[in-house]
Scaffold this motif. Structure first.
Motif, short mmCIF file in Angstrom:
data_model
loop_
_atom_site.label_atom_id
_atom_site.label_comp_id
_atom_site.label_asym_id
_atom_site.label_seq_id
_atom_site.Cartn_x
_atom_site.Cartn_y
_atom_site.Cartn_z
N PHE A 113 0.83 -1.22 0.00
CA PHE A 113 0.00 0.00 0.00
C PHE A 113 0.86 1.26 0.00
O PHE A 113 0.57 2.21 -0.70
N ASN A 114 1.93 1.24 0.80
CA ASN A 114 2.79 2.43 0.85
C ASN A 114 3.41 2.73 -0.50
O ASN A 114 3.53 3.88 -0.91
N TRP A 115 3.82 1.68 -1.20
CA TRP A 115 4.43 1.89 -2.51
C TRP A 115 3.38 2.36 -3.52
O TRP A 115 3.56 3.36 -4.21
N VAL A 123 3.04 8.54 -8.22
CA VAL A 123 1.86 8.75 -7.37
C VAL A 123 1.80 10.19 -6.86
O VAL A 123 2.79 10.73 -6.38
N VAL A 124 0.63 10.82 -7.03
CA VAL A 124 0.39 12.12 -6.40
C VAL A 124 -0.79 11.92 -5.44
O VAL A 124 -1.91 11.70 -5.88
N GLY A 128 -2.87 11.72 1.33
CA GLY A 128 -2.52 10.42 1.90
C GLY A 128 -3.72 9.49 1.96
O GLY A 128 -3.92 8.78 2.95
N ASN A 129 -4.53 9.49 0.91
CA ASN A 129 -5.70 8.60 0.89
C ASN A 129 -5.30 7.17 0.58
O ASN A 129 -4.52 6.91 -0.32
N TYR A 130 -5.84 6.28 1.37
CA TYR A 130 -5.66 4.85 1.11
C TYR A 130 -7.04 4.24 0.92
O TYR A 130 -8.00 4.68 1.56
#
Lengths: 321, 131
Positions: A113-115, A123-124, A128-130
């Motif tokens: 997920f972090n990557w 990634v923009v 910090g939406n996941y």
């Protein structure tokens, strides 16, 4: 008129290649569809999950399921198909062993997920939406399937009757498998519907294999002009054929590419990677530790190489609790 | 971490290690001790199985280099272990958790010591990390 047996074909975590392999039966698919009723095939026909839910338990004669399981939707559909089916065939490397996506099990969900949502250069994501399984928008609740901690093979989630490996399985084995079901000539439950021996057994390059293979220098296929007739291992190019079930039709070997192991372990072997490592160690021609180290240093991603298709079912992977 | 007691599996070749010792008394001192005939018998699979069943470290004791009863079984396993280190590392199992010692000890007196020293190394690493 006797009703035709019902067949479901479904993709879970899959690239679509396995469904394409079914289409690759070409004219033979007409014979298949005249013998069976395809009642579910999301990639090709417009059926919905509720059509499946409306069926009786065991109403489907055969479910052909491809792809791995990594989210709650895939798990739900797999369980639904299991409930409605008399037989389940794990179709392709992902369903049988977790497949290439299974290599993600070397990383945690958090790393992935972090990557994907934060660190990758493309990634923009300033907020910090996941992705969340549940979120609110305009007063409504939106849901997404939950992404699991790891990739599972089909038999780690549901009971599987038969296995047909390959990336994708070749047309002759698919036709054999479907005919075996239609004619009721099936081997014992749990069997893999493919030959039992290693790929080397049918590889035409086998004749050129020396009695003892000794590799002094490991070469990668793109670095050399490989001979089209000689055993890859004899040329110092790693080939998984020694530890991989045959039956694929040597489609990679025939285009001068070494075997990558998509048919999984040979009959009776649990972990093809461990077998390959033991065999490879015996082939490496090193006189001492230093020479061995030089050889090993040339292997960039040995674990990825040996478990390219089989990591989720390998010995050291956690089984589902 | 203080109550972590590492589980070490020790394979030892009977040709060099402890063949004069009383196996029963020695095995009472060493948990998970597996005397074998030739360290060359230890397959990558056996080492992985040990970790699968909860081992924190694997110690393999073989004959001195060049002195294998079966020509080069000890060296073959050494090569296997070197390759395996690389694979295990991807699983999060540090190379220090698989150690090979090639030497001679007919009385087997050093076996408990070597297991102990391996335990200390592994104690520092902690339990095997689950990926």
């Amino acid at each position: 008129m006797v009703a035709k047996p019902k067949v479901a074909i479904c993709w879970l975590g899959s690239c679509g290649g396995c469904d394409e392999a079914v289409v690759d039966l070409n004219e033979a698919i007409l014979q298949v569809t005249s013998a069976v009723d395809v009642i579910f095939w999301p990639v090709a026909l417009d059926f919905k999950y509720h059509h499946l839910e409306a069926l009786e338990k065991g109403e489907v004669a055969l479910s052909i399921i491809n792809g791995h399981i990594r989210n709650s939707e895939q798990e739900e559909v797999a369980k639904l198909l299991r409930e409605k089916s008399q037989l389940v065939l794990a179709f392709g490397a992902c369903a049988c062993f977790g497949g290439t996506p299974g290599m993600a099990n070397f990383r945690s969900k958090e790393d992935i997920f972090n990557w994907v949502y934060r660190d990758a250069p493309t990634v923009v994501n300033p907020k910090g939406n996941y992705p969340q399984p549940r979120s609110q928008a305009n007063g409504k609740e939106l849901t997404l399937p939950e992404f699991y901690e790891q990739v599972f093979a089909l038999n780690q989630v549901i009971d599987v009757d038969y296995y047909l490996p390959g990336c994708p399985p070749p047309p002759d084995l698919i036709a054999n498998a479907v005919n075996a079901v239609l004619e009721g000539k099936l081997p014992p439950k749990g069997s893999t519907l493919a030959p039992h021996k290693a790929l080397c057994d049918t590889c035409k390059r086998n004749e050129t294999k020396p009695d003892k293979i000794s590799i002094k220098d490991i070469k990668r296929i793109h670095e050399v002009e490989a001979s089209p007739d000689t055993c890859f291992l004899a040329q110092g190019i790693l080939c998984m054929g020694i530890a991989t079930r045959g039956g694929c039709g040597e489609s990679c070997i025939n285009i001068n590419m070494p075997c990558r192991g998509c048919f999984g372990p040979v009959e009776g072997v649990e972990d093809s990677g461990a077998k390959f490592i033991s065999a490879l160690a015996a082939m490496l021609d090193a006189e001492n530790d230093e020479e061995m180290k030089q050889l090993i240093d040339k292997l960039d991603d040995l674990a990825g190489y040996t478990y390219r298709f089989t990591l989720p079912v390998s010995l050291l992977q956690r089984k589902r609790a | 971490m203080s109550d972590f007691e590492p589980k070490i599996v020790c394979f030892s070749c009977k040709f060099s290690w402890g063949y004069l010792a009383n196996e029963t008394s020695l095995s009472s001192q060493i948990k998970n001790w597996i005397p074998i005939i030739c360290s060359g018998k230890v397959d990558a699979k056996h080492i992985m199985e040990a970790f699968k069943h909860g081992a924190d470290g694997v110690l393999i004791l073989g004959c001195p280099e060049g002195d294998c009863h079966y020509q080069d079984g000890n060296f073959e396993t050494k090569k296997r272990v070197q390759l395996l280190h690389k694979v295990l590392d991807s699983y999060g199992i540090e190379p220090e958790r698989v150690r090979m010692e090639l030497s001679l000890d007919p009385e087997g007196k050093r076996i408990p010591e070597l297991v102990k020293s391996m335990s200390e190394t592994v104690r520092g690493l902690g339990p095997v990390r689950q990926i």
